[in-house]
Design a protein around this motif. Structure first.
Motif, PDB file in Angstrom:
ATOM      1  N   ARG A  43       9.779  44.117  10.345  1.00 36.49           N
ATOM      2  CA  ARG A  43       9.400  42.994   9.485  1.00 36.49           C
ATOM      3  C   ARG A  43       8.250  42.273  10.169  1.00 36.49           C
ATOM      4  O   ARG A  43       8.243  42.083  11.378  1.00 36.49           O
ATOM      5  CB  ARG A  43      10.591  42.045   9.305  1.00 36.49           C
ATOM      6  N   ARG A  44       7.273  41.872   9.373  1.00 38.62           N
ATOM      7  CA  ARG A  44       6.140  41.114   9.897  1.00 38.62           C
ATOM      8  C   ARG A  44       6.305  39.642   9.556  1.00 38.62           C
ATOM      9  O   ARG A  44       6.733  39.300   8.453  1.00 38.62           O
ATOM     10  CB  ARG A  44       4.823  41.584   9.283  1.00 38.62           C
ATOM     11  N   ILE A  45       5.943  38.802  10.523  1.00 39.01           N
ATOM     12  CA  ILE A  45       5.866  37.373  10.288  1.00 39.01           C
ATOM     13  C   ILE A  45       4.534  36.893  10.855  1.00 39.01           C
ATOM     14  O   ILE A  45       3.805  37.674  11.467  1.00 39.01           O
ATOM     15  CB  ILE A  45       7.060  36.605  10.918  1.00 39.01           C
ATOM     16  N   GLN A  46       4.228  35.636  10.655  1.00 39.75           N
ATOM     17  CA  GLN A  46       3.005  35.035  11.195  1.00 39.75           C
ATOM     18  C   GLN A  46       3.389  33.965  12.205  1.00 39.75           C
ATOM     19  O   GLN A  46       4.410  33.303  12.059  1.00 39.75           O
ATOM     20  CB  GLN A  46       2.188  34.383  10.079  1.00 39.75           C
ATOM     21  N   LYS A  47       2.556  33.804  13.212  1.00 37.69           N
ATOM     22  CA  LYS A  47       2.744  32.697  14.146  1.00 37.69           C
ATOM     23  C   LYS A  47       1.414  31.992  14.315  1.00 37.69           C
ATOM     24  O   LYS A  47       0.352  32.582  14.127  1.00 37.69           O
ATOM     25  CB  LYS A  47       3.292  33.178  15.483  1.00 37.69           C
ATOM     26  N   THR A  48       1.483  30.730  14.667  1.00 40.33           N
ATOM     27  CA  THR A  48       0.279  29.947  14.901  1.00 40.33           C
ATOM     28  C   THR A  48      -0.061  30.001  16.385  1.00 40.33           C
ATOM     29  O   THR A  48       0.800  29.761  17.229  1.00 40.33           O
ATOM     30  CB  THR A  48       0.486  28.489  14.468  1.00 40.33           C
ATOM     31  N   ILE A  49      -1.310  30.332  16.666  1.00 42.18           N
ATOM     32  CA  ILE A  49      -1.821  30.331  18.029  1.00 42.18           C
ATOM     33  C   ILE A  49      -2.942  29.302  18.071  1.00 42.18           C
ATOM     34  O   ILE A  49      -3.746  29.213  17.143  1.00 42.18           O
ATOM     35  CB  ILE A  49      -2.354  31.716  18.440  1.00 42.18           C
ATOM     36  N   GLN A  53     -11.048  27.846  22.785  1.00 34.93           N
ATOM     37  CA  GLN A  53     -12.359  28.237  22.257  1.00 34.93           C
ATOM     38  C   GLN A  53     -12.319  28.764  20.821  1.00 34.93           C
ATOM     39  O   GLN A  53     -13.347  28.823  20.162  1.00 34.93           O
ATOM     40  CB  GLN A  53     -13.002  29.285  23.166  1.00 34.93           C
ATOM     41  N   LEU A  54     -11.137  29.147  20.352  1.00 37.57           N
ATOM     42  CA  LEU A  54     -11.042  29.710  19.003  1.00 37.57           C
ATOM     43  C   LEU A  54     -10.384  28.764  18.008  1.00 37.57           C
ATOM     44  O   LEU A  54     -10.427  29.008  16.812  1.00 37.57           O
ATOM     45  CB  LEU A  54     -10.260  31.030  19.027  1.00 37.57           C
ATOM     46  N   GLY A  55      -9.740  27.735  18.501  1.00 41.12           N
ATOM     47  CA  GLY A  55      -9.037  26.832  17.606  1.00 41.12           C
ATOM     48  C   GLY A  55      -7.701  27.414  17.180  1.00 41.12           C
ATOM     49  O   GLY A  55      -7.165  28.322  17.804  1.00 41.12           O
ATOM     50  N   GLU A  56      -7.176  26.885  16.099  1.00 36.78           N
ATOM     51  CA  GLU A  56      -5.865  27.296  15.596  1.00 36.78           C
ATOM     52  C   GLU A  56      -6.036  28.405  14.569  1.00 36.78           C
ATOM     53  O   GLU A  56      -6.919  28.347  13.716  1.00 36.78           O
ATOM     54  CB  GLU A  56      -5.174  26.088  14.961  1.00 36.78           C
ATOM     55  N   TYR A  57      -5.163  29.416  14.654  1.00 37.57           N
ATOM     56  CA  TYR A  57      -5.192  30.512  13.688  1.00 37.57           C
ATOM     57  C   TYR A  57      -3.807  31.146  13.588  1.00 37.57           C
ATOM     58  O   TYR A  57      -2.957  30.944  14.443  1.00 37.57           O
ATOM     59  CB  TYR A  57      -6.243  31.567  14.060  1.00 37.57           C
ATOM     60  N   LYS A  58      -3.582  31.881  12.508  1.00 36.73           N
ATOM     61  CA  LYS A  58      -2.322  32.599  12.289  1.00 36.73           C
ATOM     62  C   LYS A  58      -2.505  34.046  12.715  1.00 36.73           C
ATOM     63  O   LYS A  58      -3.495  34.685  12.377  1.00 36.73           O
ATOM     64  CB  LYS A  58      -1.926  32.575  10.809  1.00 36.73           C
ATOM     65  N   ALA A  59      -1.523  34.567  13.465  1.00 38.89           N
ATOM     66  CA  ALA A  59      -1.575  35.937  13.956  1.00 38.89           C
ATOM     67  C   ALA A  59      -0.299  36.678  13.547  1.00 38.89           C
ATOM     68  O   ALA A  59       0.769  36.077  13.436  1.00 38.89           O
ATOM     69  CB  ALA A  59      -1.720  35.943  15.473  1.00 38.89           C
ATOM     70  N   PRO A  60      -0.403  37.994  13.339  1.00 35.78           N
ATOM     71  CA  PRO A  60       0.774  38.771  12.946  1.00 35.78           C
ATOM     72  C   PRO A  60       1.706  39.030  14.124  1.00 35.78           C
ATOM     73  O   PRO A  60       1.270  39.283  15.251  1.00 35.78           O
ATOM     74  CB  PRO A  60       0.175  40.086  12.443  1.00 35.78           C
ATOM     75  N   VAL A  61       3.005  38.949  13.862  1.00 35.07           N
ATOM     76  CA  VAL A  61       4.053  39.265  14.828  1.00 35.07           C
ATOM     77  C   VAL A  61       4.916  40.345  14.176  1.00 35.07           C
ATOM     78  O   VAL A  61       5.235  40.256  12.994  1.00 35.07           O
ATOM     79  CB  VAL A  61       4.921  38.025  15.140  1.00 35.07           C
ATOM     80  N   LEU A  62       5.290  41.364  14.953  1.00 32.47           N
ATOM     81  CA  LEU A  62       6.125  42.440  14.422  1.00 32.47           C
ATOM     82  C   LEU A  62       7.523  42.353  15.016  1.00 32.47           C
ATOM     83  O   LEU A  62       7.685  42.362  16.241  1.00 32.47           O
ATOM     84  CB  LEU A  62       5.502  43.809  14.756  1.00 32.47           C
ATOM     85  N   LEU A  63       8.517  42.234  14.146  1.00 31.76           N
ATOM     86  CA  LEU A  63       9.923  42.236  14.545  1.00 31.76           C
ATOM     87  C   LEU A  63      10.483  43.620  14.263  1.00 31.76           C
ATOM     88  O   LEU A  63      10.272  44.171  13.176  1.00 31.76           O
ATOM     89  CB  LEU A  63      10.707  41.196  13.754  1.00 31.76           C
ATOM     90  N   MET A  64      11.185  44.199  15.241  1.00 35.39           N
ATOM     91  CA  MET A  64      11.760  45.534  15.089  1.00 35.39           C
ATOM     92  C   MET A  64      13.231  45.470  15.466  1.00 35.39           C
ATOM     93  O   MET A  64      13.597  44.808  16.436  1.00 35.39           O
ATOM     94  CB  MET A  64      11.029  46.531  15.995  1.00 35.39           C
ATOM     95  N   GLU A  65      14.075  46.175  14.696  1.00 37.22           N
ATOM     96  CA  GLU A  65      15.511  46.151  14.955  1.00 37.22           C
ATOM     97  C   GLU A  65      16.088  47.544  14.762  1.00 37.22           C
ATOM     98  O   GLU A  65      15.760  48.255  13.813  1.00 37.22           O
ATOM     99  CB  GLU A  65      16.190  45.183  13.991  1.00 37.22           C
ATOM    100  N   LYS A  66      16.933  47.931  15.706  1.00 37.66           N
ATOM    101  CA  LYS A  66      17.653  49.197  15.613  1.00 37.66           C
ATOM    102  C   LYS A  66      19.027  48.975  16.226  1.00 37.66           C
ATOM    103  O   LYS A  66      19.121  48.520  17.366  1.00 37.66           O
ATOM    104  CB  LYS A  66      16.906  50.303  16.352  1.00 37.66           C
ATOM    105  N   PRO A  75       1.646  38.633  19.765  1.00 36.89           N
ATOM    106  CA  PRO A  75       0.325  38.339  20.327  1.00 36.89           C
ATOM    107  C   PRO A  75       0.363  37.085  21.192  1.00 36.89           C
ATOM    108  O   PRO A  75       1.017  36.108  20.839  1.00 36.89           O
ATOM    109  CB  PRO A  75      -0.570  38.107  19.113  1.00 36.89           C
ATOM    110  N   VAL A  76      -0.342  37.139  22.315  1.00 42.66           N
ATOM    111  CA  VAL A  76      -0.379  36.009  23.238  1.00 42.66           C
ATOM    112  C   VAL A  76      -1.680  35.236  23.078  1.00 42.66           C
ATOM    113  O   VAL A  76      -1.673  34.053  22.779  1.00 42.66           O
ATOM    114  CB  VAL A  76      -0.213  36.485  24.694  1.00 42.66           C
ATOM    115  N   ALA A  77      -2.810  35.908  23.288  1.00 45.79           N
ATOM    116  CA  ALA A  77      -4.111  35.236  23.203  1.00 45.79           C
ATOM    117  C   ALA A  77      -5.235  36.256  23.225  1.00 45.79           C
ATOM    118  O   ALA A  77      -5.088  37.356  23.752  1.00 45.79           O
ATOM    119  CB  ALA A  77      -4.285  34.267  24.371  1.00 45.79           C
ATOM    120  N   ARG A  78      -6.361  35.861  22.683  1.00 47.11           N
ATOM    121  CA  ARG A  78      -7.568  36.682  22.748  1.00 47.11           C
ATOM    122  C   ARG A  78      -8.234  36.523  24.105  1.00 47.11           C
ATOM    123  O   ARG A  78      -8.722  37.465  24.689  1.00 47.11           O
ATOM    124  CB  ARG A  78      -8.520  36.283  21.609  1.00 47.11           C
TER     125      ARG A  78
END
Length: 148
Positions: A43-49, A53-66, A75-78
């Motif tokens: 499942r994909r969700i978004q997080k705010t980073i 130097q880049l300001g605030e933006y939304k990045a994809p996070v992947l949740l995996m379950e088994k 994602p941590v940072a560019r």
């Protein structure tokens, strides 16, 4: 290994952000496909980073379950020392690091620490990076699903 994504200088923060988000989307898509092929629910969700130097933006996070195992590709940072981006792979909800992915040169590489066993007195030992590919990710995810 060429990525097809051009390097962008930090003179244009919006261009850097677009390049970084494109790189993340590609990474998340690949890992998601490989995880699903190995029997993981995703499942994909978004997080705010918020980067200075880049300001605030939304990045994809992947949740995996088994089974009862949950793993997060986060994602941590560019902007990170020595690389053009960092993404952590960790076991949830304990947030135990499994591996970290860094974009170095023109490719992703995987750093995975060897955690000490019971009775050992040292902390996690970092091992040499290995290329990011389907095999590396499958081994990491399989190790998590079998408790190894």
């Amino acid at each position: 290994m060429a990525t097809g994504i051009t390097q962008v200088v930090f003179d244009d923060p919006e261009a850097v952000k677009v390049e970084w988000l494109s790189r993340l989307d590609k990474l998340v898509g690949e890992v998601e496909g490989w995880a699903r092929a190995s029997g993981w629910r995703t499942r994909r969700i978004q997080k705010t980073i918020n980067e200075r130097q880049l300001g605030e933006y939304k990045a994809p996070v992947l949740l995996m379950e088994k089974d009862a195992i949950e793993v997060v590709l986060n994602p941590v940072a560019r902007r990170v020392p020595g690389a053009d981006g960092a993404v952590d792979l960790y076991l949830a909800p304990a947030y135990d690091d499994i591996a970290s992915l860094y974009f170095e040169g023109d490719r992703w590489v995987v750093y995975r620490g060897k955690h000490p066993g019971p009775g050992e007195t040292h902390g996690a030992l970092e091992i040499e990076p290995r290329p990011y590919d389907e095999r590396a990710m499958a081994e990491i995810l399989e190790g998590m699903s079998t408790g190894g």
